[in-house]
Design a protein around this motif. Sequence first.
Motif, PDB file in Angstrom:
ATOM      1  N   ILE A 157     125.553  30.223 179.613  1.00 16.85           N
ATOM      2  CA  ILE A 157     124.593  30.840 180.530  1.00 16.85           C
ATOM      3  C   ILE A 157     123.454  31.499 179.761  1.00 16.85           C
ATOM      4  N   GLU A 158     123.778  32.173 178.660  1.00 18.65           N
ATOM      5  CA  GLU A 158     122.743  32.836 177.863  1.00 18.65           C
ATOM      6  C   GLU A 158     121.731  31.845 177.294  1.00 18.65           C
ATOM      7  N   SER A 159     122.194  30.641 176.971  1.00 16.23           N
ATOM      8  CA  SER A 159     121.303  29.648 176.348  1.00 16.23           C
ATOM      9  C   SER A 159     120.719  28.668 177.361  1.00 16.23           C
ATOM     10  N   SER A 160     120.900  28.934 178.633  1.00 15.61           N
ATOM     11  CA  SER A 160     120.500  27.975 179.674  1.00 15.61           C
ATOM     12  C   SER A 160     118.991  27.912 179.907  1.00 15.61           C
ATOM     13  N   GLY A 161     118.287  28.974 179.547  1.00 11.03           N
ATOM     14  CA  GLY A 161     116.871  29.047 179.889  1.00 11.03           C
ATOM     15  C   GLY A 161     116.626  29.641 181.262  1.00 11.03           C
ATOM     16  N   ILE A 162     117.691  29.890 182.013  1.00 13.04           N
ATOM     17  CA  ILE A 162     117.588  30.532 183.326  1.00 13.04           C
ATOM     18  C   ILE A 162     117.808  32.035 183.136  1.00 13.04           C
ATOM     19  N   PRO A 163     116.967  32.879 183.723  1.00 18.67           N
ATOM     20  CA  PRO A 163     117.196  34.321 183.613  1.00 18.67           C
ATOM     21  C   PRO A 163     118.601  34.691 184.102  1.00 18.67           C
ATOM     22  N   TRP A 164     119.251  35.634 183.408  1.00 15.57           N
ATOM     23  CA  TRP A 164     120.656  35.898 183.699  1.00 15.57           C
ATOM     24  C   TRP A 164     121.003  37.372 183.571  1.00 15.57           C
ATOM     25  N   SER A 165     122.120  37.713 184.194  1.00 13.80           N
ATOM     26  CA  SER A 165     122.737  39.031 184.048  1.00 13.80           C
ATOM     27  C   SER A 165     124.229  38.804 183.888  1.00 13.80           C
ATOM     28  N   THR A 166     124.838  39.400 182.872  1.00 14.06           N
ATOM     29  CA  THR A 166     126.281  39.278 182.664  1.00 14.06           C
ATOM     30  C   THR A 166     126.926  40.654 182.650  1.00 14.06           C
ATOM     31  N   LEU A 167     127.958  40.795 183.446  1.00 13.26           N
ATOM     32  CA  LEU A 167     128.752  42.018 183.506  1.00 13.26           C
ATOM     33  C   LEU A 167     130.140  41.727 182.955  1.00 13.26           C
ATOM     34  N   ARG A 168     130.558  42.494 181.956  1.00  9.76           N
ATOM     35  CA  ARG A 168     131.933  42.409 181.474  1.00  9.76           C
ATOM     36  C   ARG A 168     132.739  43.539 182.106  1.00  9.76           C
ATOM     37  N   ALA A 169     133.842  43.177 182.734  1.00 11.37           N
ATOM     38  CA  ALA A 169     134.721  44.167 183.350  1.00 11.37           C
ATOM     39  C   ALA A 169     136.117  44.053 182.747  1.00 11.37           C
ATOM     40  N   THR A 170     136.885  45.105 182.884  1.00 19.09           N
ATOM     41  CA  THR A 170     138.282  45.053 182.479  1.00 19.09           C
ATOM     42  C   THR A 170     139.094  44.345 183.564  1.00 19.09           C
ATOM     43  N   GLN A 171     140.385  44.193 183.355  1.00 13.90           N
ATOM     44  CA  GLN A 171     141.236  43.452 184.290  1.00 13.90           C
ATOM     45  C   GLN A 171     141.288  44.149 185.648  1.00 13.90           C
ATOM     46  N   PHE A 172     141.347  43.356 186.699  1.00 16.31           N
ATOM     47  CA  PHE A 172     141.435  43.901 188.050  1.00 16.31           C
ATOM     48  C   PHE A 172     142.860  44.389 188.329  1.00 16.31           C
ATOM     49  N   TYR A 173     142.966  45.347 189.242  1.00 13.07           N
ATOM     50  CA  TYR A 173     144.290  45.829 189.633  1.00 13.07           C
ATOM     51  C   TYR A 173     145.150  44.705 190.212  1.00 13.07           C
ATOM     52  N   GLU A 174     144.511  43.781 190.917  1.00 13.14           N
ATOM     53  CA  GLU A 174     145.286  42.684 191.512  1.00 13.14           C
ATOM     54  C   GLU A 174     145.984  41.846 190.447  1.00 13.14           C
ATOM     55  N   LEU A 175     145.278  41.582 189.341  1.00 15.18           N
ATOM     56  CA  LEU A 175     145.880  40.807 188.258  1.00 15.18           C
ATOM     57  C   LEU A 175     146.963  41.613 187.551  1.00 15.18           C
TER      58      LEU A 175
END
Length: 261
Positions: free
Chosen positions: A130-148
């Motif tokens: 995604i970073e190298s796609s040429g399309i503007p992007w936003s990436t969010l890193r989150a920790t594991q969800f409670y459901e998992l």
Amino acid sequence: MALTILVTGGTGTLGRQVVARLRAAGRPVRVLSRHARPANDGVEYFAGDLASGEGVSPAMEGVATVVHCAGTQKGDGDKARHLVEAAKQAGVGHIVFISVVGADTIPVVSGLDRAAFAYFEAKREAELVIESSGIPWSTLRATQFYELTLLTAQAMAKLPVIPVPSGFRFQPVDSGEVADRLVELALGSPAGLVPDLAGPTVYTMKDLIRSYVVASGLHRLLLPMPMPGGAARAIRGGANIAPDRGVGHRTWEDFLATPRP
């Protein structure tokens, strides 16, 4: 006129919450999933397979922003490539991606690493696509969800003696709070890699499992177990947590106390 937002994995744990929040914000939403269904309450459903790319291009037509929530233990890089290819053809202006804390710091090198922690490698590969796609992007890193975390605890609690990896810590987060942040990003301008999102408390894995066992009225023996490999070593070092980004509010205890269907 509001522009359409496409949500991949829009019927999953995270995706369906993103869809609901986008609709509450008045945005027309399109969902890409394995199976089509009739449109409902401003949401269109398109059948597509990101693994093969089949059906992805039609779902992209007329879309301004993509929120990419679909992900699995492996193959996320190929899925991201198919997504990006279709997004370029459709002139999509923003891809919002949900990744995981540790994607860039947990080494997945050996077969042992890959057997247990391939998820981190898959997310990192997708990030780079995604970073190298040429399309503007936003990436969010989150920790594991409670459901998992719950699914892991439930599976482990089926054993009379539960082997718990020594030194592992986790900082699980409420998936609804992650959905809130993804929607904020989707409705804003591309922001690149944004600050991580983690739950309010860091727990040892032993404490997470024990609290589930107690809340479920079970009696189990927890047995500390050393886990080899570079990825396990990184996790013992805290590569999967973000104590300085514990901005979530709902706790694991709150989640366990909430009745579930």
